[in-house]
Structures are given as C-alpha cells and as structure tokens.
Design a protein around this motif. Structure first.
Motif, PDB file in Angstrom:
ATOM      1  N   CYS A 164       0.845  -1.203   0.000  1.00 15.16           N
ATOM      2  CA  CYS A 164       0.000   0.000   0.000  1.00 15.16           C
ATOM      3  C   CYS A 164       0.883   1.256   0.000  1.00 15.16           C
ATOM      4  O   CYS A 164       1.776   1.385   0.829  1.00 15.16           O
TER       5      CYS A 164
ATOM      6  N   GLU B 201      -0.147   4.103   0.761  1.00 19.14           N
ATOM      7  CA  GLU B 201      -0.597   5.005   1.832  1.00 19.14           C
ATOM      8  C   GLU B 201      -0.049   4.558   3.194  1.00 19.14           C
ATOM      9  O   GLU B 201       0.546   5.338   3.919  1.00 19.14           O
ATOM     10  N   CYS B 202      -0.297   3.284   3.540  1.00 17.81           N
ATOM     11  CA  CYS B 202       0.087   2.833   4.885  1.00 17.81           C
ATOM     12  C   CYS B 202       1.299   1.891   4.843  1.00 17.81           C
ATOM     13  O   CYS B 202       1.764   1.437   5.885  1.00 17.81           O
TER      14      CYS B 202
ATOM     15  N   CYS C 268      -6.937  -1.059  -0.102  1.00 15.51           N
ATOM     16  CA  CYS C 268      -6.014  -1.665   0.867  1.00 15.51           C
ATOM     17  C   CYS C 268      -6.807  -2.261   2.039  1.00 15.51           C
ATOM     18  O   CYS C 268      -7.579  -1.545   2.680  1.00 15.51           O
TER      19      CYS C 268
ATOM     20  N   ALA D 218      -5.817  -2.955   4.862  1.00 13.41           N
ATOM     21  CA  ALA D 218      -5.359  -2.405   6.149  1.00 13.41           C
ATOM     22  C   ALA D 218      -5.924  -1.019   6.414  1.00 13.41           C
ATOM     23  O   ALA D 218      -6.444  -0.754   7.495  1.00 13.41           O
ATOM     24  N   CYS D 219      -5.826  -0.117   5.417  1.00 10.96           N
ATOM     25  CA  CYS D 219      -6.244   1.272   5.681  1.00 10.96           C
ATOM     26  C   CYS D 219      -7.461   1.690   4.869  1.00 10.96           C
ATOM     27  O   CYS D 219      -8.022   2.750   5.100  1.00 10.96           O
TER      28      CYS D 219
END
Ligand code: ZN
Length: 427
Positions: A387, A389-390, A401, A403-404
């Motif tokens: 990802c 972003e994260c 994603c 996760a985020c």
C-alpha cells in the motif's frame, strides 16, 4: 427650531378655536323628561367635546380588557424566547468548551422554552453525542429527519453514528436518504465513496471517484465482480484504459478478450502492459494456452522483446529456458539479471534449479546448489504488492487496501520501502 415653530402654531390655532367658540352667540336648550337644561353655546360645545373624549377613553379601556389574555400570552412567549435564546448561547458555549453536563442541561432548557426547532434538536443531539448518550442523540436526529427543512441534518448525524459503529449497510442506506434530502453535498459524496469501497460495492464507488489511478483499480474490481459479461467487458476495458500499467486491470481485460475468442487482442494488451510495468502474472496469462516447453520459451521470448532489459523479462526467459532444457540460456539470463544488481530470493532459487539441472546429482552440482540456496536465505525479499498510503504489504492485489481502506493504493514493487516503480498512466 422647527419644533418650537410647530408648537407655537398649534397654540395659536387652539387659542383661535377657543376664542371662536367663546364668541359664539345664543343658547342651547335640551329637555329630557320634566328637566330642562339650558346653557350658553360655548359651554354646550365644551361639554360635547368632553363627552366625546370620555366615550373614546371608555372604548379603549374595554378593548384593552378584552385583549388582556392575548397580550399576556405574547408577553410569556417573548419571555420564553428570551430565555431560550440565552439557553442556546450557553449550550453552544458548553459544547465548544466540551462541558458535557452543562451542554445537556442548557440544550434541554432551550428545547423547553423554544420547543423542537431544528436548532434546539441539533443542540440536544450534539450535547447527547458529547456526553456519550447515543440513544439521546439518535432520538434527536430522528426528530430532525421528520422535518423537511432540516432532514439532511438528521440523516447526517445518524450517518456519523453508523460510521462510528462501523455499521456499513445502515450507513449506506442513510447516505442514500441524505443524498435525497440534500443532493450534491461534497461531504456526502466523499462519505458515499468511502462506504462503497468499504462494503466492496465497486460499481457504486466507481461512479463517485475522479482520480484515474483509483478508477482503474475500482473498474478492475467491478469487472471481476460483474456477472453480466457485456458490462464486465466494458468495465475491464475502462480499467485498462484508465491505467494500462496496472497488471490486474490488464489481466481482467485480457481474460474478457480471451473469453470472447479475441486471443490476439488479449496478447497485445498483455504485451503493452509488459512494456510499461512487467508482472509475473502477465507472463503466466500469456503462456497459459501453450503446454509444450519449447513453444513456451519461444512465446516468452516474444513477450520479453517488449521490455528486454527488465528483471521480470530476464527471469521469465531464464525460467522458460530451464523448463525447455536450455540450461545454458537459462544461466545466461539469470546471470544478466544478477549483473544488473538483482539479489532477490527467487533469482537464487532459480540458480539452484539451474545447478541441479546442469550438474545432476554430482558432488559439484550439490555444492553449487547448496551455495545458491545459502545465498537465497540472505537475499532480498521478492517483489510484492504494498500500500502506497500505509506501506502494509499484501499477499494479493485488491482494489482497496485491506489495512487502511485506501482505494487504488496497492503498487507492485521491491519489498524494500521507498523503491517502488512509478506506474505510467495511459489516459
Ligand atoms: Zn493501506
């Protein structure tokens, strides 16, 4: 000066009128029953004037007495409004200061004095939310949704509560109602986009996003999930057009083309994406219809021609050559990859396989193989989806994603952070 002049003129006129009446000659005689009243004309005129004034005052008094209940009610309403306005101000101050008990008390007083207006209901809801009394807040927000002029405020509050509870289906329903109450709100568009992505409703999310990178990812996921083949093909094409360097977009489009019997076009799509950003899955798709190892090696050659210097091309050529028994070519390609600075685990595992194929079960072969496996143990990790972003690595690609929740954020690249290839965008 003007006022003095006017007063002076009024005095002069009054004096003139009084003088005129005082100078009137004659008598006025009135006979009521046996009584006879006789007076001079000026006195009679004065009496008439006084009687008129008295009668007028009497009527005014009677009117005021009749209007008394209404006047008292108006006074009460004005007093309540004044108190209510003060309570609203105090509740706003308490909310701003984060004073839960004061905010609830003043909001309740404001409701008592001003009734259920959009302002007092919103204050009561926000005070309830601040104090952690979700039931109170929900009741006030529901009252707001019943008012056509403030329904959006109610739905907005309920939507925020549903988002906090992570009740995505309820939140999605509330977002639709809020959109109907107040179409086109920017905040709501963003919330609907987030909700659609959260609940995996890719087609709806696609209608709401603007970025090409995100559109490509969402269209690819929507195409995968779409049961109607015509619509799925359209979505797959849209995904690839939005970002031709995204391997999953190319794969979903090429899969559709292959299903329609357009194999040449499917191979062209894969080749084009290979030139922009090679990915092992693209090669697996391109070589899937070919079973014979030598033919597979030749097909790999045609694919790699599009981007010969890239490590994925070198590794593909080495692996297919090894499968076809061309160990010399396999070693040549693997060493070219190694020479370009690649030190990934998969390269050393490939070299170990080449050693085994080349030397068989000999002492030299076992030694070379052991050496390659030792190198693999300490080599760099293989490329992966990660990802942007994260920075969480993911075993498989997905449109958002896990996760985020960021949409279109997964990028294929080396496992080490900060060295991702920049994807090319074909508008
Ligand atoms: Zn993420």
């Amino acid at each position: 000066m003007r006022r003095v002049l006017l007063t002076l003129m009024a005095c002069v006129v009054t004096l003139a009128v009084a003088w005129y009446f005082a100078g009137l000659p004659g008598h006025v005689t009135a006979q009521i029953g046996a009584t006879t009243i006789e007076m001079v004309t000026p006195v009679a005129a004065l009496g008439l004037l006084l009687a008129f004034i008295l009668l007028y005052l009497l009527f005014r008094l009677l009117g005021a007495l009749l209007r008394l209940p209404r006047t008292a009610a108006r006074w009460d309403a004005e007093r309540d409004r004044r108190r209510g306005d003060q309570a609203v101000t105090r509740a706003l101050l308490a909310l701003a200061a984060g004073d839960k008990a004061d905010a609830r008390r003043e909001a309740s007083r404001a409701r008592q004095w001003l009734g259920d207006t959009p302002q007092t209901l919103l204050l009561a809801a926000e005070a309830g939310r601040l104090a952690g009394r979700d039931d109170e807040a929900e009741t006030a927000f529901r009252c707001l949704t019943d008012r056509p002029d403030a329904a959006f405020l109610g739905y907005r509050g309920l939507l925020r509560q549903a988002l906090t509870r992570q009740d995505w289906s309820e939140a999605a329903a509330l977002a639709r109602q809020a959109e109907a109450a107040h179409p086109g709100a920017e905040w709501l568009r963003h919330q609907r986009e987030r909700l659609a992505i959260r609940s995996g409703n890719w087609a709806e999310a696609l209608d709401l996003v603007e970025s090409d990178l995100v559109r490509a990812a969402l269209a690819a996921a929507a195409a995968r999930a779409e049961p109607d083949p015509v619509r799925a093909a359209k979505l797959a094409r849209e995904a690839w057009k939005a970002d031709a360097s995204l391997a999953p977009a190319a794969l979903v489009y090429a899969t559709r083309l292959r299903a329609e019997g357009r194999e040449a076009r499917a191979q062209a799509v894969i080749r084009h994406t290979w030139t922009l950003a090679p990915h092992p899955d693209l090669a697996a798709f391109a070589l899937a219809p070919i079973a014979e190892p030598l033919a597979r090696a030749q097909a790999a050659q045609r694919l790699a021609e599009a981007n010969p210097e890239q490590v994925e091309s070198r590794l593909l050529l080495a692996r297919t050559a090894l499968d076809a028994g061309l160990t010399g070519e396999a070693r040549h390609q693997a060493m070219l990859a190694r020479g370009s600075g690649v030190n990934q685990r998969r390269l050393w595992l490939l070299l170990a396989d080449i050693e085994e194929a080349e030397h068989g079960d000999s002492e030299a072969g076992r030694l070379a193989q052991r050496d390659a496996l030792r190198q693999a143990a300490t080599a760099d990790a293989d490329p992966e989806w990660r990802c942007a972003e994260c920075h969480t690595p993911q075993p498989v690609w997905s449109a958002a994603c896990p996760a985020c929740g960021a949409a279109g954020s997964l990028r294929w690249g080396p496992a080490r952070a900060g060295s991702y290839p920049v994807p090319a965008i074909v508008a």
